[in-house]
Design a protein around this motif. Structure first.
Motif, mmCIF file in Angstrom:
data_model
loop_
_atom_site.group_PDB
_atom_site.id
_atom_site.type_symbol
_atom_site.label_atom_id
_atom_site.label_comp_id
_atom_site.label_asym_id
_atom_site.label_seq_id
_atom_site.Cartn_x
_atom_site.Cartn_y
_atom_site.Cartn_z
ATOM 1 N N UNK A 199 0.922 -1.183 0.229
ATOM 2 C CA UNK A 199 0.100 -0.092 0.085
ATOM 3 C C UNK A 199 0.977 1.254 0.141
ATOM 4 N N UNK A 200 2.112 1.040 0.883
ATOM 5 C CA UNK A 200 2.872 2.426 0.448
ATOM 6 C C UNK A 200 3.472 2.730 -0.671
ATOM 7 N N UNK A 201 3.848 1.616 -1.745
ATOM 8 C CA UNK A 201 4.182 1.769 -2.766
ATOM 9 C C UNK A 201 3.302 2.246 -3.734
ATOM 10 N N UNK A 202 2.039 1.783 -3.507
ATOM 11 C CA UNK A 202 0.884 2.072 -4.416
ATOM 12 C C UNK A 202 0.390 3.519 -4.369
ATOM 13 N N UNK A 203 0.471 4.125 -2.951
ATOM 14 C CA UNK A 203 0.062 5.465 -2.948
ATOM 15 C C UNK A 203 1.003 6.343 -3.347
ATOM 16 N N UNK A 204 2.390 5.925 -3.599
ATOM 17 C CA UNK A 204 3.130 7.038 -4.278
ATOM 18 C C UNK A 204 3.090 7.061 -5.627
ATOM 19 N N UNK A 205 2.282 6.080 -6.261
ATOM 20 C CA UNK A 205 1.849 6.508 -7.601
ATOM 21 C C UNK A 205 1.509 7.770 -7.859
ATOM 22 N N UNK A 206 1.502 8.375 -9.089
ATOM 23 C CA UNK A 206 0.946 9.578 -9.438
ATOM 24 C C UNK A 206 -0.567 9.794 -9.253
ATOM 25 N N UNK A 207 -1.408 8.850 -9.725
ATOM 26 C CA UNK A 207 -2.879 8.647 -9.355
ATOM 27 C C UNK A 207 -3.227 9.001 -8.132
ATOM 28 N N UNK A 208 -2.658 8.573 -7.104
ATOM 29 C CA UNK A 208 -2.870 8.428 -5.600
ATOM 30 C C UNK A 208 -2.020 9.690 -4.824
ATOM 31 N N UNK A 209 -1.092 10.466 -5.588
ATOM 32 C CA UNK A 209 -0.409 11.340 -4.880
ATOM 33 C C UNK A 209 -1.261 12.879 -4.886
ATOM 34 N N UNK A 210 -2.020 13.042 -5.911
ATOM 35 C CA UNK A 210 -2.699 14.332 -6.126
ATOM 36 C C UNK A 210 -4.265 14.308 -5.787
ATOM 37 N N UNK A 211 -4.257 15.083 -4.645
ATOM 38 C CA UNK A 211 -5.968 15.112 -4.163
ATOM 39 C C UNK A 211 -6.399 16.370 -4.287
ATOM 40 N N UNK A 212 -7.750 16.388 -4.768
ATOM 41 C CA UNK A 212 -8.147 17.928 -4.796
ATOM 42 C C UNK A 212 -9.374 18.112 -3.809
ATOM 43 N N UNK A 249 -2.436 -6.172 -4.776
ATOM 44 C CA UNK A 249 -2.958 -5.869 -3.420
ATOM 45 C C UNK A 249 -4.250 -6.590 -2.906
ATOM 46 N N UNK A 250 -5.123 -6.227 -3.806
ATOM 47 C CA UNK A 250 -6.505 -6.939 -3.702
ATOM 48 C C UNK A 250 -6.556 -8.383 -3.580
ATOM 49 N N UNK A 251 -5.629 -8.974 -4.427
ATOM 50 C CA UNK A 251 -5.581 -10.216 -4.453
ATOM 51 C C UNK A 251 -5.065 -10.783 -2.923
ATOM 52 N N UNK A 252 -4.350 -10.077 -2.238
ATOM 53 C CA UNK A 252 -3.590 -10.299 -1.065
ATOM 54 C C UNK A 252 -4.662 -10.122 -0.046
ATOM 55 N N UNK A 253 -5.502 -9.259 -0.323
ATOM 56 C CA UNK A 253 -6.661 -8.920 0.547
ATOM 57 C C UNK A 253 -7.795 -9.927 0.672
ATOM 58 N N UNK A 257 -6.533 4.156 3.981
ATOM 59 C CA UNK A 257 -6.231 2.642 4.322
ATOM 60 C C UNK A 257 -4.751 2.736 4.694
ATOM 61 N N UNK A 258 -3.974 3.442 3.653
ATOM 62 C CA UNK A 258 -2.691 3.519 3.887
ATOM 63 C C UNK A 258 -2.021 3.923 5.053
#
Length: 476
Positions: free
Chosen positions: A68-81, A352-356, A458-459
């Protein structure tokens, strides 16, 4: 002899008064004790679910946290409006945080990866606009087409368009658990990686009023506890609440615990470092004494370990929401304009979802809100209370605290929407894969901001559980 007895009586009376006053002082005022009491009771069953602390510790720290830490570092999750300029709707408050650590760095929308190429293409058209004259196109250019015979009156008055927009807003509100202000005119993009959540120095009456209002006015309470300045529900009283109300309180308490752990683990240790290698913005790191002050049983009327258990509880709740919406989330594009980055994000989501899906003891939301009209009324109260909490976040006087408070509240609100909105009800299960198919419609999908908030929230919970291990080691 008589004077001696009077002295003894006086001493006993004094001790009783001191103890009574001590229970009624502000929380976290006394010095913490140097022991492992915070973790002594943090083991075994969580309650209200079939899971236990040790199972979540291993599953999160070994399997989920690095992903999850690696995932939220992706561009899609970095920018929050988000709109950080909303006024507090409940009270007049000009107690703004003046410290430099309270401020955030916003970014122009043009600097958001992929914005110019359709990043914001999930903003649905206003419902009234589709009926406007400009939105209409000719049915056909065939010579045989007779416009008089095929005439359809598409005109709708401005008043009717306004009413249609209100209908749509009402229908959406019935399914949402919190305000989404990403379409506000004053909403701006924030790069979360440039604005990490940490202790900013924001405290005092303004900060206390936020959480006191949340607990005393928006959480379900069996009764007021005997400690005037202690706004929390005592764990011994939770059994007097029904399951739904307990879940609500424990979710809020777990969110609060998670935020407190973030502040303790990323605390301003010194404003000016020593030497040439010192960071320009000061030295940040874990503050064990602060952690003990916030969670040690001797400082919290014995409630600290229960608050930490509530962290695990809300983690379990949000993980269940990810599992339930998993088949939907696996079909999202996660568009940023960079095909390679987008593909990596989709693969990371799927992994990650496959793990969850393999987690053995998911939270069971199907046991809640069963019982006809009374259950429906309770569900509406549940939603309204959380909606108020999301609005209270606009009363936070520190911009950085407000940013992370709004994001994590919206993330939890999105999880509750997935768990308790009818549009996300499962049609059938797949026991072999552990997946939970979800019924969703194109016009009922999650907005980009909701997805960003859901995964980042969640992260943050995952990070808090991982940080507990560090504090546990430090206490040893």
């Amino acid at each position: 002899m008589e004077s001696r007895n009077c002295c003894i009586v006086f001493i006993i009376f004094t001790l009783v008064i001191v103890q009574a006053v001590g229970y009624d002082t502000e929380l976290f005022e006394t010095a913490p004790c140097d022991n492992n009491a915070c973790f002594d009771a943090l083991r075994g069953a969580l309650g209200d679910c079939s899971c236990n602390v040790d199972t979540i510790d291993y599953f999160n720290n070994v399997k989920i946290f690095p992903r999850i830490q690696s995932l939220v570092s992706k561009d899609y999750f970095r920018f929050y409006k988000v709109n950080l300029k909303k006024e507090c709707p409940f009270w007049a408050d000009d107690s703004r945080c003046a410290m430099k650590y309270c401020h955030i760095k916003t970014c122009a929308k043009e600097s958001v990866p992929g914005y110019a190429n359709g990043y914001n293409n999930d903003n649905d058209e206003a419902p009234a606009m589709k009926y406007s004259k400009e939105a209409q196109t000719a049915c056909s250019t065939d010579e045989d087409h007779n416009p008089d015979l095929g005439y359809l009156n598409m005109t709708i008055s401005a008043a009717s368009q306004f009413e249609i927009a209100k209908w749509n807003a009402h229908d959406s509100a019935l399914e949402n658990f919190c305000e989404c202000d990403d379409r506000d005119a004053e909403a701006e993009y924030v790069d979360l990686s440039l604005n990490p959540e940490r202790y900013t120095g924001y405290k005092g009456s303004s900060a206390h009023r936020i959480w006191r209002s949340i607990y005393q006015e928006n959480c379900f309470r069996p009764r007021l506890n005997p400690y005037e300045s202690f706004p929390y529900v005592l764990s011994s009283d939770l059994s007097n609440l029904c399951l739904e109300k307990r879940v609500f309180y424990r979710a809020i308490s777990g969110l609060h615990s998670s935020i407190n752990i973030h502040l303790c683990s990323n605390y301003l240790l010194s404003e000016k470092g020593v030497g040439f290698a010192a960071p320009p913005e000061g030295e940040w790191g874990p503050n064990l004494a602060e952690f003990q002050r916030r969670f040690d049983p001797s400082q919290t009327h014995g409630e600290g370990p229960n608050w930490l258990k509530n962290l695990y509880f809300v983690y379990l709740l949000e993980m269940r929401a990810l599992a339930k919406a998993g088949p939907y989330l696996e079909t999202e594009e996660y568009f940023t304009g960079n095909p390679t980055e987008d593909e990596e994000t989709r693969e990371a989501i799927s992994n990650m979802l496959s793990i969850i899906y393999t987690f053995p003891d998911h939270f069971n939301e199907s046991s809640m809100f069963n019982g006809g009209s009374q259950a429906a009324k309770l569900k509406n109260e549940f939603r309204e209370h959380f909606w108020n909490i999301s609005r209270i976040m606009d009363c936070v006087g520190c911009d950085k605290c407000k940013l992370w408070g709004k994001l994590q509240t919206q993330g939890l609100g999105t999880a509750l929407k997935i768990l308790f909105s009818s549009q996300w009800d499962s049609l059938e299960g797949d026991p072999e894969q552990g997946k939970l198919p979800v019924r969703h419609k194109a016009n009922k999908r999650l907005q980009r901001t909701e997805i960003v908030a859901l995964f980042n929230a969640f992260a943050r919970l995952s990070n808090s559980i991982r940080q507990l291990e560090d504090f546990r080691i430090m206490l040893r």
